[in-house]
Design a protein around this motif. Sequence first.
Motif, mmCIF file in Angstrom:
data_model
loop_
_atom_site.group_PDB
_atom_site.id
_atom_site.type_symbol
_atom_site.label_atom_id
_atom_site.label_comp_id
_atom_site.label_asym_id
_atom_site.label_seq_id
_atom_site.Cartn_x
_atom_site.Cartn_y
_atom_site.Cartn_z
ATOM 1 N N UNK A 264 -2.628 1.544 -7.457
ATOM 2 C CA UNK A 264 -2.571 0.993 -6.101
ATOM 3 C C UNK A 264 -3.741 1.517 -5.266
ATOM 4 N N UNK A 265 -3.484 2.105 -4.078
ATOM 5 C CA UNK A 265 -4.617 2.497 -3.223
ATOM 6 C C UNK A 265 -5.056 3.947 -3.439
ATOM 7 N N UNK A 266 -4.650 4.532 -4.565
ATOM 8 C CA UNK A 266 -5.144 5.866 -4.916
ATOM 9 C C UNK A 266 -4.393 7.009 -4.256
ATOM 10 N N UNK A 267 -3.189 6.745 -3.774
ATOM 11 C CA UNK A 267 -2.435 7.787 -3.059
ATOM 12 C C UNK A 267 -2.210 9.036 -3.911
ATOM 13 N N UNK B 111 1.112 14.430 -3.327
ATOM 14 C CA UNK B 111 0.324 15.660 -3.173
ATOM 15 C C UNK B 111 1.031 16.824 -3.877
ATOM 16 N N UNK B 112 2.338 16.898 -3.644
ATOM 17 C CA UNK B 112 3.129 17.959 -4.273
ATOM 18 C C UNK B 112 3.042 17.867 -5.791
ATOM 19 N N UNK B 113 3.143 16.633 -6.292
ATOM 20 C CA UNK B 113 3.090 16.434 -7.740
ATOM 21 C C UNK B 113 1.728 16.864 -8.291
ATOM 22 N N UNK B 114 0.655 16.501 -7.582
ATOM 23 C CA UNK B 114 -0.673 16.829 -8.104
ATOM 24 C C UNK B 114 -0.858 18.347 -8.201
ATOM 25 N N UNK B 115 -0.349 19.079 -7.215
ATOM 26 C CA UNK B 115 -0.451 20.543 -7.249
ATOM 27 C C UNK B 115 0.317 21.070 -8.468
ATOM 28 N N UNK C 233 0.854 -1.195 0.000
ATOM 29 C CA UNK C 233 0.000 0.000 0.000
ATOM 30 C C UNK C 233 0.882 1.234 0.000
ATOM 31 N N UNK C 234 0.757 2.054 -1.034
ATOM 32 C CA UNK C 234 1.569 3.276 -1.140
ATOM 33 C C UNK C 234 1.350 4.205 0.054
ATOM 34 N N UNK C 235 0.128 4.202 0.583
ATOM 35 C CA UNK C 235 -0.243 5.185 1.609
ATOM 36 C C UNK C 235 0.375 4.910 2.981
ATOM 37 N N UNK C 236 1.160 3.842 3.110
ATOM 38 C CA UNK C 236 1.768 3.524 4.417
ATOM 39 C C UNK C 236 2.903 4.469 4.786
ATOM 40 N N UNK C 237 3.329 5.305 3.851
ATOM 41 C CA UNK C 237 4.378 6.254 4.210
ATOM 42 C C UNK C 237 3.927 7.684 3.929
ATOM 43 N N UNK C 238 4.188 8.534 4.918
ATOM 44 C CA UNK C 238 3.815 9.950 4.783
ATOM 45 C C UNK C 238 4.626 10.572 3.660
ATOM 46 N N UNK C 239 5.887 10.101 3.525
ATOM 47 C CA UNK C 239 6.776 10.644 2.495
ATOM 48 C C UNK C 239 6.134 10.498 1.112
ATOM 49 N N UNK C 240 5.566 9.309 0.833
ATOM 50 C CA UNK C 240 4.978 9.094 -0.489
ATOM 51 C C UNK C 240 3.704 9.932 -0.661
ATOM 52 N N UNK D 294 -7.998 -6.735 -4.964
ATOM 53 C CA UNK D 294 -8.157 -6.275 -3.572
ATOM 54 C C UNK D 294 -7.756 -4.806 -3.421
ATOM 55 N N UNK D 295 -6.777 -4.384 -4.220
ATOM 56 C CA UNK D 295 -6.310 -2.995 -4.138
ATOM 57 C C UNK D 295 -7.208 -2.089 -4.996
#
Length: 403
Positions: A97-100, A76-80, A64-71, A118-119
């Motif tokens: 993956x999980x939509x991070x 988020x930075x990229x989307x902006x 799951x990509x969302x397990x790290x705050x860094x990712x 499942x993901x």
Amino acid sequence: MIKKFLDLGMQPLANNYLRKNDLTRKKKELFYHLEVGFDYKTKLISILNRVPSKKMFDDNYPYRSSMSKTMLLSFKKLSTYLKFNYNPNCILEIGSNDGSLIKNFSKKKVICVEPCRNVAKITQKLGYKTFSDFWDINLARKIKKMNKNVDLIYSANTLSHISNLDSVFKSICHVMTDKGILIIEDPSLLECLKNVSYDQFYNEHIYVFSLISINEVIKKYELEVFDIEKLNTHGGSLRYYIKRISNKRFKKTIRVKKQLQEEIRFKLNKYDTFVKFKKKVEKSRKNLKQIFYNIKKKGEKIIGYGATAKASTVLNYCNIKNETIDYFLDTTPEKVKKFMPGTHIFIEPYNKKNLYAADYVFLGAWNFKNEIFKKEKKFIKQGGKFITHISKPHIIKKYLFRK
Ligand code: JHZ
Ligand code: SAH
């Protein structure tokens, strides 16, 4: 011609965490021979014995990509940045993956591709159009028929996982509009060599790309890299901004030239560079084993932090098993209470009690060390010590507590 330069031995599937009854079952754990080679023509670095995608990415996929705050922060930075600079009409994400990443965009604008059901369910439940399929031309045709004018395709840590790059790029060219852009993000070969992070090679990482090899691969499809970004994520990644050669809207930036120069200076286009790398890898194994041996001789307790695919690769290569590491800690619900592949080290849920019981902590998630050190400031102040094999095996003495 592809020539082998590295042999990391027999390895289990890196994300195949085992249940207790798997350990006693007659059906043996699947192992493959992990060898890495250099392609003289394209300069691509790839593993030689490939495991079929369906065996790696099934409906029990645990990552799951969302397990790290860094990712999460990086996405988020990229989307902006993307909203501001490209204002895309329709974004297609391959390996969502999980939509991070995509959860930063409006549901109307996004198409997700994620083969593990499942993901995929996670983004479907959030209301994003998600195809639970492997990326190929049939899916590309289906998406094209939706008439969505896909003008931004993004894929992080996924294209390096797909063996058939010809199918990948043909399918991308089929759906992407003429003025569209493709952004791919994967671990950088240059950083991998600098870090001696041989654990970037395992069954899922079929390729470790460089700008040199990406250029070679994509030119056949009349695509070119027009910008590049160096990222700290996953131990040093590259984000390639790609367009059709016919699209004159974007000029090639100086960053592309600089990256190419650096890679050539480092001789990423020469086989001999990788023979030298192999020697460093063998030395790294010897020294890491010595560190573990010295600690165990004193009767001290070692645990692992971050039950990563990379840690599985290192420990299987170094033959470090559950006599040496008592358990791993991990925050991913899909991994806890299971066993690491091959080494059968148990994975405990992350909590302070399990952490503070250790004298030494092996950094499985070394790529998130800043995030982890910040989180574990107190443990470190109380004398807790971390071990890493990056870029040389050592017990960490200086900790950076970045904000
Ligand atoms: P992480 C996977 O590799 C597999 P892995 C894959 N092949 C790939 O390319 C990358 O991901 C993208 C845990 N953790 O990202 C969460 C904590 O417990 O380095 C994860 O299980 N506490 C698709 O497995 C693991 O560590 C924490 O504070 O090598 C990190 O896994 C943090 C920050 C992480 O990927
Ligand atoms: N993009 C996320 C997830 C990376 S994990 C991130 O950077 O954190 C890699 C993802 O790619 C997994 O979720 C996996 O199921 C998916 N994947 C693997 N093979 C694929 C293929 N052939 N087509 C599309 N997605 C694939």
